[in-house]
Design a protein around this motif. Structure first.
Motif, PDB file in Angstrom:
ATOM      1  N   ALA A  65     -28.082 -40.836 -54.557  1.00 53.32           N
ATOM      2  CA  ALA A  65     -29.436 -40.324 -54.776  1.00 53.32           C
ATOM      3  C   ALA A  65     -30.293 -40.505 -53.525  1.00 53.32           C
ATOM      4  CB  ALA A  65     -30.081 -41.021 -55.971  1.00 53.32           C
ATOM      5  N   ALA A  66     -30.201 -41.675 -52.896  1.00 51.97           N
ATOM      6  CA  ALA A  66     -31.003 -41.938 -51.701  1.00 51.97           C
ATOM      7  C   ALA A  66     -30.569 -41.041 -50.543  1.00 51.97           C
ATOM      8  CB  ALA A  66     -30.878 -43.410 -51.315  1.00 51.97           C
ATOM      9  N   TYR A  67     -29.271 -40.865 -50.382  1.00 51.41           N
ATOM     10  CA  TYR A  67     -28.756 -39.994 -49.317  1.00 51.41           C
ATOM     11  C   TYR A  67     -29.275 -38.567 -49.496  1.00 51.41           C
ATOM     12  CZ  TYR A  67     -25.378 -37.199 -46.681  1.00 51.41           C
ATOM     13  OH  TYR A  67     -24.785 -36.286 -45.828  1.00 51.41           O
ATOM     14  N   CYS A  68     -29.217 -38.070 -50.709  1.00 53.39           N
ATOM     15  CA  CYS A  68     -29.659 -36.693 -50.973  1.00 53.39           C
ATOM     16  C   CYS A  68     -31.163 -36.553 -50.811  1.00 53.39           C
ATOM     17  CB  CYS A  68     -29.231 -36.261 -52.372  1.00 53.39           C
ATOM     18  SG  CYS A  68     -27.439 -36.102 -52.561  1.00 53.39           S
ATOM     19  N   LEU A  69     -31.904 -37.581 -51.207  1.00 51.92           N
ATOM     20  CA  LEU A  69     -33.352 -37.526 -51.053  1.00 51.92           C
ATOM     21  C   LEU A  69     -33.725 -37.505 -49.578  1.00 51.92           C
ATOM     22  CD1 LEU A  69     -36.137 -37.533 -52.342  1.00 51.92           C
ATOM     23  CD2 LEU A  69     -36.022 -40.038 -52.424  1.00 51.92           C
ATOM     24  N   GLU A  70     -33.084 -38.358 -48.774  1.00 53.87           N
ATOM     25  CA  GLU A  70     -33.366 -38.366 -47.342  1.00 53.87           C
ATOM     26  C   GLU A  70     -32.980 -37.030 -46.703  1.00 53.87           C
ATOM     27  OE1 GLU A  70     -32.735 -41.453 -43.715  1.00 53.87           O
ATOM     28  OE2 GLU A  70     -30.888 -40.692 -44.622  1.00 53.87           O
ATOM     29  N   THR A  71     -31.834 -36.478 -47.113  1.00 52.76           N
ATOM     30  CA  THR A  71     -31.401 -35.186 -46.578  1.00 52.76           C
ATOM     31  C   THR A  71     -32.409 -34.095 -46.907  1.00 52.76           C
ATOM     32  OG1 THR A  71     -29.063 -35.809 -46.760  1.00 52.76           O
ATOM     33  CG2 THR A  71     -29.558 -33.460 -46.615  1.00 52.76           C
ATOM     34  N   SER A  72     -32.918 -34.109 -48.131  1.00 49.79           N
ATOM     35  CA  SER A  72     -33.902 -33.108 -48.536  1.00 49.79           C
ATOM     36  C   SER A  72     -35.194 -33.248 -47.735  1.00 49.79           C
ATOM     37  CB  SER A  72     -34.202 -33.231 -50.032  1.00 49.79           C
ATOM     38  OG  SER A  72     -33.054 -32.942 -50.808  1.00 49.79           O
ATOM     39  N   ILE A  73     -35.627 -34.490 -47.500  1.00 53.71           N
ATOM     40  CA  ILE A  73     -36.840 -34.713 -46.715  1.00 53.71           C
ATOM     41  C   ILE A  73     -36.644 -34.244 -45.282  1.00 53.71           C
ATOM     42  CG2 ILE A  73     -38.349 -36.495 -45.751  1.00 53.71           C
ATOM     43  CD1 ILE A  73     -37.892 -38.103 -48.339  1.00 53.71           C
ATOM     44  N   ALA A  74     -35.474 -34.564 -44.701  1.00 53.46           N
ATOM     45  CA  ALA A  74     -35.198 -34.158 -43.322  1.00 53.46           C
ATOM     46  C   ALA A  74     -35.161 -32.641 -43.192  1.00 53.46           C
ATOM     47  CB  ALA A  74     -33.873 -34.765 -42.865  1.00 53.46           C
ATOM     48  N   ARG A  75     -34.559 -31.970 -44.171  1.00 50.11           N
ATOM     49  CA  ARG A  75     -34.507 -30.510 -44.126  1.00 50.11           C
ATOM     50  C   ARG A  75     -35.895 -29.901 -44.230  1.00 50.11           C
ATOM     51  NH1 ARG A  75     -29.275 -29.335 -48.125  1.00 50.11           N
ATOM     52  NH2 ARG A  75     -27.657 -29.974 -46.631  1.00 50.11           N
ATOM     53  N   ARG A  76     -36.731 -30.479 -45.071  1.00 53.64           N
ATOM     54  CA  ARG A  76     -38.087 -29.966 -45.220  1.00 53.64           C
ATOM     55  C   ARG A  76     -38.858 -30.147 -43.920  1.00 53.64           C
ATOM     56  NH1 ARG A  76     -40.913 -33.242 -49.382  1.00 53.64           N
ATOM     57  NH2 ARG A  76     -41.345 -34.598 -47.603  1.00 53.64           N
ATOM     58  N   ARG A  77     -38.716 -31.322 -43.296  1.00 49.60           N
ATOM     59  CA  ARG A  77     -39.420 -31.569 -42.044  1.00 49.60           C
ATOM     60  C   ARG A  77     -38.891 -30.680 -40.922  1.00 49.60           C
ATOM     61  NH1 ARG A  77     -39.654 -38.229 -42.098  1.00 49.60           N
ATOM     62  NH2 ARG A  77     -41.346 -38.414 -43.622  1.00 49.60           N
ATOM     63  N   SER A  78     -37.581 -30.421 -40.923  1.00 48.24           N
ATOM     64  CA  SER A  78     -37.003 -29.608 -39.857  1.00 48.24           C
ATOM     65  C   SER A  78     -37.485 -28.169 -39.918  1.00 48.24           C
ATOM     66  CB  SER A  78     -35.476 -29.646 -39.931  1.00 48.24           C
ATOM     67  OG  SER A  78     -35.005 -28.955 -41.079  1.00 48.24           O
ATOM     68  N   ALA A  79     -38.017 -27.766 -41.070  1.00 47.48           N
ATOM     69  CA  ALA A  79     -38.548 -26.408 -41.198  1.00 47.48           C
ATOM     70  C   ALA A  79     -39.911 -26.283 -40.534  1.00 47.48           C
ATOM     71  CB  ALA A  79     -38.657 -26.028 -42.673  1.00 47.48           C
ATOM     72  N   GLN A  80     -40.487 -27.419 -40.147  1.00 45.00           N
ATOM     73  CA  GLN A  80     -41.786 -27.420 -39.473  1.00 45.00           C
ATOM     74  C   GLN A  80     -41.567 -27.541 -37.973  1.00 45.00           C
ATOM     75  OE1 GLN A  80     -43.857 -30.713 -41.190  1.00 45.00           O
ATOM     76  NE2 GLN A  80     -43.613 -29.988 -43.295  1.00 45.00           N
ATOM     77  N   ASP A  81     -42.210 -26.694 -37.202  1.00 49.42           N
ATOM     78  CA  ASP A  81     -41.999 -26.655 -35.755  1.00 49.42           C
ATOM     79  C   ASP A  81     -42.275 -27.985 -35.073  1.00 49.42           C
ATOM     80  OD1 ASP A  81     -43.282 -23.261 -35.417  1.00 49.42           O
ATOM     81  OD2 ASP A  81     -41.290 -24.026 -35.962  1.00 49.42           O
ATOM     82  N   ASP A  82     -43.218 -28.753 -35.607  1.00 47.41           N
ATOM     83  CA  ASP A  82     -43.598 -29.995 -34.935  1.00 47.41           C
ATOM     84  C   ASP A  82     -42.725 -31.174 -35.332  1.00 47.41           C
ATOM     85  OD1 ASP A  82     -44.431 -30.159 -37.524  1.00 47.41           O
ATOM     86  OD2 ASP A  82     -46.372 -31.069 -37.086  1.00 47.41           O
ATOM     87  N   ALA A  83     -41.679 -30.926 -36.116  1.00 43.35           N
ATOM     88  CA  ALA A  83     -40.839 -32.047 -36.570  1.00 43.35           C
ATOM     89  C   ALA A  83     -39.353 -31.790 -36.367  1.00 43.35           C
ATOM     90  CB  ALA A  83     -41.105 -32.342 -38.036  1.00 43.35           C
ATOM     91  N   VAL A  84     -39.009 -30.797 -35.547  1.00 43.67           N
ATOM     92  CA  VAL A  84     -37.599 -30.483 -35.343  1.00 43.67           C
ATOM     93  C   VAL A  84     -36.836 -31.655 -34.752  1.00 43.67           C
ATOM     94  CG1 VAL A  84     -36.008 -29.000 -34.065  1.00 43.67           C
ATOM     95  CG2 VAL A  84     -38.042 -28.022 -35.123  1.00 43.67           C
ATOM     96  N   TRP A  85     -37.488 -32.423 -33.911  1.00 46.00           N
ATOM     97  CA  TRP A  85     -36.806 -33.528 -33.245  1.00 46.00           C
ATOM     98  C   TRP A  85     -36.254 -34.567 -34.202  1.00 46.00           C
ATOM     99  CZ3 TRP A  85     -38.287 -38.559 -33.831  1.00 46.00           C
ATOM    100  CH2 TRP A  85     -39.552 -38.784 -34.398  1.00 46.00           C
ATOM    101  N   VAL A  86     -36.793 -34.622 -35.423  1.00 41.11           N
ATOM    102  CA  VAL A  86     -36.359 -35.635 -36.389  1.00 41.11           C
ATOM    103  C   VAL A  86     -34.861 -35.531 -36.658  1.00 41.11           C
ATOM    104  CG1 VAL A  86     -36.598 -36.438 -38.764  1.00 41.11           C
ATOM    105  CG2 VAL A  86     -38.620 -35.779 -37.461  1.00 41.11           C
ATOM    106  N   VAL A  87     -34.326 -34.319 -36.676  1.00 45.09           N
ATOM    107  CA  VAL A  87     -32.902 -34.149 -36.983  1.00 45.09           C
ATOM    108  C   VAL A  87     -32.146 -33.509 -35.822  1.00 45.09           C
ATOM    109  CG1 VAL A  87     -33.199 -33.998 -39.481  1.00 45.09           C
ATOM    110  CG2 VAL A  87     -33.426 -31.938 -38.093  1.00 45.09           C
ATOM    111  N   ASP A  88     -32.782 -33.429 -34.648  1.00 46.79           N
ATOM    112  CA  ASP A  88     -32.138 -32.819 -33.491  1.00 46.79           C
ATOM    113  C   ASP A  88     -31.475 -33.911 -32.654  1.00 46.79           C
ATOM    114  OD1 ASP A  88     -32.010 -30.193 -31.745  1.00 46.79           O
ATOM    115  OD2 ASP A  88     -32.507 -31.856 -30.393  1.00 46.79           O
ATOM    116  N   ARG A  89     -30.155 -33.886 -32.560  1.00 48.20           N
ATOM    117  CA  ARG A  89     -29.434 -34.961 -31.886  1.00 48.20           C
ATOM    118  C   ARG A  89     -29.737 -35.003 -30.394  1.00 48.20           C
ATOM    119  NH1 ARG A  89     -23.005 -35.786 -30.752  1.00 48.20           N
ATOM    120  NH2 ARG A  89     -23.111 -38.009 -30.272  1.00 48.20           N
ATOM    121  N   ASP A  90     -29.804 -33.848 -29.747  1.00 46.09           N
ATOM    122  CA  ASP A  90     -30.062 -33.823 -28.304  1.00 46.09           C
ATOM    123  C   ASP A  90     -31.408 -34.461 -27.976  1.00 46.09           C
ATOM    124  OD1 ASP A  90     -27.647 -32.606 -27.816  1.00 46.09           O
ATOM    125  OD2 ASP A  90     -28.479 -30.573 -27.844  1.00 46.09           O
ATOM    126  N   GLU A  91     -32.397 -34.175 -28.805  1.00 46.99           N
ATOM    127  CA  GLU A  91     -33.717 -34.762 -28.574  1.00 46.99           C
ATOM    128  C   GLU A  91     -33.677 -36.274 -28.750  1.00 46.99           C
ATOM    129  OE1 GLU A  91     -37.742 -35.240 -27.760  1.00 46.99           O
ATOM    130  OE2 GLU A  91     -36.379 -33.560 -27.370  1.00 46.99           O
TER     131      GLU A  91
END
Length: 240
Positions: free
Chosen positions: A168-194
């Motif tokens: 449940a925690a893994y899926c919740l974190e994944t969902s939050i990360a995906r939602r944030r990654s949809a915002q231009d100012d938060a792409v770095w949260v899940v971008d490995r190169d950054e």
């Protein structure tokens, strides 16, 4: 009928005599519990779990909150129905002592995939004492697998709780990360190169291990980390 009695009544077989009794007048197209769950899942799939409120659900059903409360007791009751519906989609294997690790891992992966179809819905499974028959069916199946593998009953019971909590925690974190990654100012949260660039910019004298092992810290594709953590938990059971 109080809330506890209403929830329990869902699990009772139909009473033929009740059908013969006179019924009060009601809507031409009455709302059913199944329709409530279907509509709630549609809302979560398109808008996310955070958007699901009783008022939002009533609006999606084109009814008033009072009509909705005739079918579900409250939001917690709705949460249990939603998780129960997702659990009903799971295939539970016949316990095999020789393959119990793979089997329990497979059940957890199925739960993960169901949760990820509906952004944030795993939050509904947290802090919930399951009574829905489909939810109990899944925990019963997981218990059977672990017991077949030789895991002691107490360890098996607590392990199931820990596994479900992690999924449940893994899926919740994944969902939050995906939602944030949809915002231009938060792409770095899940971008490995950054992340690698940020770690490389750290002062090595202060963060020697982080700068030296930045590649390992940021490694992993898809569900690699999920599989790794499940392996740790399951192997720990096997070694008890």
């Amino acid at each position: 009928m109080n809330p506890r009695e209403r929830r329990a009544a869902r699990h009772l077989p139909p009473n033929p005599e009740a059908g013969a009794a006179p019924r009060p007048r009601r809507r031409t197209a009455p709302i059913t519990v199944e329709q409530v769950v279907d509509t709630a899942l549609d809302v979560v799939a398109t808008e996310g779990y955070e958007a699901l409120t009783m008022r939002r659900l009533a609006g999606a059903l084109d009814t008033g909150p009072a009509s909705l409360y005739a079918h579900v007791v409250n939001k917690a009751d709705l949460d249990e129905l939603l998780i129960g519906r997702l659990c009903s989609e799971l295939d539970l294997p016949e316990p095999d002592p020789a393959a119990w690790r793979e089997q329990i891992r497979g059940v957890c992966a199925q739960i993960r995939d169901q949760y990820l179809k509906y952004p944030g819905i795993s939050q509904a499974a947290l802090a919930m004492a399951p009574t829905d028959l489909e939810t109990v069916r899944v925990t019963e199946g997981m218990l059977a697998i672990l017991l077949a593998g030789g895991v002691a009953p107490q360890a098996a019971a607590w392990a199931i709780d820990a596994l479900l909590l992690y999924v449940a925690a893994y899926c919740l974190e994944t969902s939050i990360a995906r939602r944030r990654s949809a915002q231009d100012d938060a792409v770095w949260v899940v971008d490995r190169d950054e992340l690698l660039r940020r770690f490389a910019a750290l002062p090595a004298g202060t963060f020697p291990h982080t700068t030296r092992h930045a590649a390992e810290i940021t490694a992993g594709e898809g569900h690699d980390r999920f599989d790794f953590t499940l392996g740790l938990m399951i192997d720990g059971l096997a070694h008890r």
